[in-house]
Design an enzyme around this catalytic site. Sequence first.
Site, PDB file in Angstrom:
ATOM      1  CB  CYS A 155      -0.947   0.020   1.267  1.00  0.00           C
ATOM      2  SG  CYS A 155      -2.264  -1.464   1.163  1.00  0.00           S
TER       3      CYS A 155
HETATM    4  N1  LIG Z   1      -2.562  -6.459   1.934  1.00  0.00           N
HETATM    5  C1  LIG Z   1      -3.288  -5.282   2.572  1.00  0.00           C
HETATM    6  O1  LIG Z   1      -2.687  -4.874   3.720  1.00  0.00           O
HETATM    7  C2  LIG Z   1      -4.089  -4.415   1.806  1.00  0.00           C
HETATM    8  C3  LIG Z   1      -4.458  -3.203   2.804  1.00  0.00           C
HETATM    9  C4  LIG Z   1      -5.571  -2.297   2.090  1.00  0.00           C
HETATM   10  C5  LIG Z   1      -5.878  -2.418   0.736  1.00  0.00           C
HETATM   11  N2  LIG Z   1      -5.103  -3.498   0.041  1.00  0.00           N
HETATM   12  C6  LIG Z   1      -5.510  -3.247  -1.359  1.00  0.00           C
HETATM   13  O2  LIG Z   1      -6.546  -4.507  -1.669  1.00  0.00           O
HETATM   14  C7  LIG Z   1      -6.212  -4.807  -2.922  1.00  0.00           C
HETATM   15  C8  LIG Z   1      -5.883  -6.325  -2.697  1.00  0.00           C
HETATM   16  O3  LIG Z   1      -4.499  -6.595  -2.060  1.00  0.00           O
HETATM   17  P1  LIG Z   1      -4.021  -7.969  -1.330  1.00  0.00           P
HETATM   18  O4  LIG Z   1      -2.900  -7.655  -0.659  1.00  0.00           O
HETATM   19  O5  LIG Z   1      -5.245  -8.927  -0.918  1.00  0.00           O
HETATM   20  O6  LIG Z   1      -3.498  -8.843  -2.766  1.00  0.00           O
HETATM   21  P2  LIG Z   1      -2.859 -10.326  -2.977  1.00  0.00           P
HETATM   22  O7  LIG Z   1      -2.005 -10.209  -4.039  1.00  0.00           O
HETATM   23  O8  LIG Z   1      -2.561 -10.871  -1.585  1.00  0.00           O
HETATM   24  O9  LIG Z   1      -4.369 -10.940  -3.486  1.00  0.00           O
HETATM   25  C9  LIG Z   1      -4.789 -10.719  -4.828  1.00  0.00           C
HETATM   26  C10 LIG Z   1      -5.337 -11.968  -5.117  1.00  0.00           C
HETATM   27  O10 LIG Z   1      -6.141 -11.814  -6.311  1.00  0.00           O
HETATM   28  C11 LIG Z   1      -6.100 -12.887  -7.276  1.00  0.00           C
HETATM   29  N3  LIG Z   1      -6.444 -12.434  -8.611  1.00  0.00           N
HETATM   30  C12 LIG Z   1      -5.565 -11.634  -9.427  1.00  0.00           C
HETATM   31  N4  LIG Z   1      -6.133 -11.552 -10.632  1.00  0.00           N
HETATM   32  C13 LIG Z   1      -7.223 -12.166 -10.556  1.00  0.00           C
HETATM   33  C14 LIG Z   1      -8.353 -12.015 -11.145  1.00  0.00           C
HETATM   34  N5  LIG Z   1      -8.382 -11.720 -12.657  1.00  0.00           N
HETATM   35  N6  LIG Z   1      -9.301 -13.056 -10.899  1.00  0.00           N
HETATM   36  C15 LIG Z   1      -9.246 -13.538  -9.529  1.00  0.00           C
HETATM   37  N7  LIG Z   1      -8.577 -13.464  -8.734  1.00  0.00           N
HETATM   38  C16 LIG Z   1      -7.315 -12.726  -9.169  1.00  0.00           C
HETATM   39  C17 LIG Z   1      -4.429 -13.385  -6.989  1.00  0.00           C
HETATM   40  O11 LIG Z   1      -4.332 -14.487  -7.583  1.00  0.00           O
HETATM   41  C18 LIG Z   1      -4.486 -13.227  -5.501  1.00  0.00           C
HETATM   42  O12 LIG Z   1      -5.011 -14.357  -4.784  1.00  0.00           O
HETATM   43  C19 LIG Z   1      -5.107  -4.159  -3.620  1.00  0.00           C
HETATM   44  O13 LIG Z   1      -5.610  -3.031  -4.330  1.00  0.00           O
HETATM   45  C20 LIG Z   1      -4.399  -3.495  -2.314  1.00  0.00           C
HETATM   46  O14 LIG Z   1      -3.816  -2.281  -2.584  1.00  0.00           O
HETATM   47  C21 LIG Z   1      -4.436  -4.205   0.691  1.00  0.00           C
END
Ligand SMILES: NC(=O)c1ccc[n+]([C@@H]2O[C@H](COP(=O)([O-])OP(=O)(O)OC[C@H]3O[C@@H](n4cnc5c(N)ncnc54)[C@H](O)[C@@H]3O)[C@@H](O)[C@H]2O)c1
Length: 433
Positions: free
Chosen positions: A271
């Site tokens: 982030c």
């Molecule tokens: N990790 C955090 O602490 C956090 C906190 C706030 C916001 N975010 C935001 O949340 C969002 C997700 O982050 P995350 O940390 O969960 O990412 P991540 O990489 O852990 O998880 C994303 C998942 O999406 C899947 N994916 C990718 N493309 C796909 C598709 N077309 N169809 C289905 N699944 C698909 C991937 O395989 C993965 O399992 C981002 O925008 C991030 O900025 C994350």
Amino acid sequence: METREARIGIVGMGYVGLPLALLFSDERFRVTGFDVDQKKVSTLNAGGSYIVRILPADIQEAHKSGFQATADYSQIGLMDAVIICVPTPLDEHHEPDLSYVTGTVASVAPFVHEGQLIVLESTTYPGTTEEVVVPMLEAGNPHGLKVARGPEESGVLVAFSPEREDPGNETVARHDIPKVVGGCSTAAAELASAMYGSIFGRVVRVSSPSVAEMTKLLENIYRCVNIALVNELKQLCMRMGIDMHEVIDAAKTKPFGFQAFYPGPGLGGHCIPIDPFYLSWKAREFDFRTRFIELAGEVNTQMPYFVISQISAALNERSKSIKGSKILVLGLAYKRDIDDLRESPSLTIIELLRGKGAIVAYNDPYFPTVGRGRHYDLNMTSVPLDDLAQYDAVVIVTDHSAYDYRAIVEQSQLVVDTRNATKGIESPKIVHC
Ligand SMILES: NC(=O)c1ccc[n+]([C@@H]2O[C@H](COP(=O)([O-])OP(=O)(O)OC[C@H]3O[C@@H](n4cnc5c(N)ncnc54)[C@H](O)[C@@H]3O)[C@@H](O)[C@H]2O)c1
């Protein structure tokens, strides 16, 4: 939503989507997790987990409420609400890479139906929901369905609601983090509020998806800028012989107008190092330069290089050079007690040390091995902490609470501490930076 009959689909079973799925399952919703990663799908369906703080027992408990995972997008049509939690990284030109979002929306669009709620949770620039997601949903569904806009219209209901998780933070229960929601229509905002209201203690409704998108960015930019501020002031304090951590501890006794941020070896995680640049990019469309973001980015990005200069100086004091020195990096994760190394400064520090000819090893209880990522190719295995005296320097990059810092200092020749993890330990072997 009230009777828990609504079926919830969550796309992206990662650090955000999976815990969210479990929250809904805890509240007896029947949740389907969608992911393109077949390995994750199989693990979840077998009652396993791939995130350290989520136990297999949690997944198995969710199965009792009907939780299952799939890579089959045709099941989207069975869902009453679909929440999209896919990655939003930067591309190699440091610009927003919305390909995961657009890929997901393209896969979802053929199966949407009237009255279905679609919520984007991925962090992104203001305008993404209305300018990217909505047109794609309308163009991609075969029935010519429209997205409802404004107070009256019906159609597909679309909203944005940012994720506010703080991994590793045990002080606030997930349920107690208020959930911000902005809908494209009144009906979308109402339905999204009802859905999130069933798992979060408080829902904060804002007037549009753009306000919700910008809210998330403000929160992260606020952190990014304040971390840069303390990182810069720390460097000044070091020159002045003042302990910045002592200063922060004193300043935070002020009961108003000050919030403590802590210096470190550089930003990490999905982030804070990334999201602000989504706004800088969008700002260019409006002929506007986001100078605070650029400056904070510059200061924070330079921190791993500052750490290298401090390691070099500490070795120099001992008539050694980085070249040929054995250096142990303690902690790979981007912050304490988590199993996430995305954008972690440790990766840059290891690469820089190796580039200067150091023989680098690492230890991290959360990463037995580390291979190749988007920006690195380390191919290393975590070493045990049994013979610390062999290293010319031990560099604390992540202050995991499992480490016994007193023992580490006792056994090491030199400890470079980038996190103030050795606070309270007096030793000439410690160099704070
Ligand atoms: N990790 C955090 O602490 C956090 C906190 C706030 C916001 N975010 C935001 O949340 C969002 C997700 O982050 P995350 O940390 O969960 O990412 P991540 O990489 O852990 O998880 C994303 C998942 O999406 C899947 N994916 C990718 N493309 C796909 C598709 N077309 N169809 C289905 N699944 C698909 C991937 O395989 C993965 O399992 C981002 O925008 C991030 O900025 C994350």
